[in-house]
Design an enzyme around this catalytic site. Structure first.
Site, PDB file in Angstrom:
ATOM      1  N   ASP A 133      -0.048   5.382   1.354  1.00 23.96           N
ATOM      2  CA  ASP A 133      -1.083   6.176   2.030  1.00 23.96           C
ATOM      3  C   ASP A 133      -1.658   7.263   1.142  1.00 23.96           C
ATOM      4  OD1 ASP A 133      -0.977   4.840   4.366  1.00 23.96           O
ATOM      5  OD2 ASP A 133       0.420   6.217   5.342  1.00 23.96           O
ATOM      6  N   ARG A 146       0.815  -1.208   0.000  1.00 26.07           N
ATOM      7  CA  ARG A 146       0.000   0.000   0.000  1.00 26.07           C
ATOM      8  C   ARG A 146       0.849   1.258   0.000  1.00 26.07           C
ATOM      9  NH1 ARG A 146      -3.419  -1.695   5.340  1.00 26.07           N
ATOM     10  NH2 ARG A 146      -3.834  -3.845   4.687  1.00 26.07           N
ATOM     11  N   ARG A 162       8.293   8.257   6.849  1.00 24.36           N
ATOM     12  CA  ARG A 162       7.911   9.612   7.255  1.00 24.36           C
ATOM     13  C   ARG A 162       8.337   9.906   8.700  1.00 24.36           C
ATOM     14  NH1 ARG A 162       1.708   9.620   5.807  1.00 24.36           N
ATOM     15  NH2 ARG A 162       1.814  11.601   6.935  1.00 24.36           N
TER      16      ARG A 162
END
Lengths: 265, 265
Positions: free
Chosen positions: B55, B53, B202
């Site tokens: 985000d 995935r 991140r």
């Protein structure tokens, strides 16, 4: 009352152009709302005067507007205050206190536009809102020859969208350049002139790119000046690649280095 | 049936992430719809398997997925066909016919992510969807020292968002670099490892930028490995600056140059 000149940047992607329209998000309406809010919504409302319109999807690296504010705020505080309320796709770069005779539209002596044309083989999703796209070979030498035909005073009737309202189609182009941005694989056009009409830059780039691709004669622009027929210029390249780069006012403009007396403006 | 591997790019701005969700525009749902349409909507529907995935707001320069198609189409025709139906913010770069044992997720041996951090004094409207923003001074030397602490096999518990579901927080980072992109006034981080967990990149960038700014000790990452406490890593930098740059499969991966036998995967 204090007149302020603001220089600001915007990403045109999510704006329905500059000019206020009912129920649409435009640059003018967003800026007007923020300036009025900062002045605690006075009556009558503060009016914003821009240097000129930009179309939906067209960007500005340095658009200019003025407005009269009911109280005096230091320019830098005005800049920070506006930015704290403006959305992320708009940013005020500079605020100046100006004399009450300054007018962001009437005092314009020149404008500079930039056009980015992506030459990549594939559509690049990251460029869809920021460049035009041309995937066929182009000859920069031919384009540079054609750019010479644009410089000077000419009747641009063939290069104006049919909706344009103007007394005369004669404009002067001081500079017209094109270079290849190797890092981004783009053609970058730049035009500096005393004024550009509705869609003029996008139609000029359409003609230039066809000259570069060899589907038009190198000096076809000279013919287009003569025929004064918009249909013969054909293609209008996408708004996404167009950027208003600079608005010049008398006194700060290479082509108009001295200010005219007020009554001659 | 023919299994296809597709490598594609997307601008994550207008997607609610990769994974299918009801009533949301996601990468998976858009691609699934287009692939099924191309196969004339077979029953059961074709299922897309992504490498993993991303985000909401995260971009991909080269995401990978596979699917089984009911009839055989030459890879290049498949690429063109998909692109003709995909929206402008997604573009298929490559299509390959692969063996039916290839799996876009299970066969991943490594991933490379890039993070762009704008260092400009002002918010740049054109970067709002494409970079993080850090306007304070940073010391690249300190960041480079800290990057050395990231390379190798470590327990990244402190660097994982609380929602992460995983058996182990141990991952290996093969490469971690940072350079200044002078032209764009950005810090560009790059991480290559055998896998990254939810928000890991991140959170790592958030810690690195604080080290660069001097608000954390240079070797604070070693302490964070020990404490295994997400709260102490604090800041998660914005999704907008993150790009999935490459997905590696065994045999084409510098860290895994040979393919493992099927049963060992």
């Amino acid at each position: 009352m204090q007149r302020y000149k603001v220089t600001f940047m915007y990403d045109g992607t999510d704006f329905a152009g500059f000019q206020r329209q009912p129920h649409k998000r435009t640059v003018e309406s967003v800026l007007t709302k923020v300036v009025n809010k900062m002045a605690k919504n006075p009556t009558p409302a503060i009016v914003i005067y821009g240097s000129g319109r930009t179309d939906a999807g067209v960007h500005a690296l340095a658009q200019v507007a003025h407005f009269d504010f009911p109280f005096i705020i230091p320019a830098e505080n005005m800049r920070k205050g506006l930015n704290s309320m403006l959305p992320m796709d708009m940013e005020v770069l500079k605020v100046e206190e100006v004399v009450e005779t300054f007018h962001a539209r009437y005092d314009v002596s020149g404008k500079r536009y930039l056009y980015r044309m992506d030459l990549g083989e594939f559509r690049n999703p990251f460029k869809r809102n920021y460049t035009g796209h041309w995937k066929f070979p182009v000859d920069l030498g031919k384009i540079n020859q054609a750019l010479g035909d644009l410089v000077g005073e000419h009747d641009f009737t063939s290069f104006v969208a049919s909706g344009a309202q103007t007394r005369t189609f004669v404009r002067t182009i001081y500079e017209a350049t094109c270079h290849i941005d190797e890092a981004n694989d783009e053609l970058v056009f730049e035009f500096y002139g005393n004024g550009f009409m509705y869609n003029q830059v996008r139609i000029m780039v359409g003609v230039l790119i066809e000259i570069g691709a060899g589907t038009r004669p190198v000096h076809d622009i000279l013919r287009l000046y003569e025929v004064k027929d918009r249909r013969q210029a054909r293609r209008t390249v996408p708004a996404a690649g167009l950027y208003l780069k600079h608005v010049y006012y008398q006194g700060e403009d290479p082509a108009h280095p001295t200010k005219l007396p007020q009554h001659q403006r």
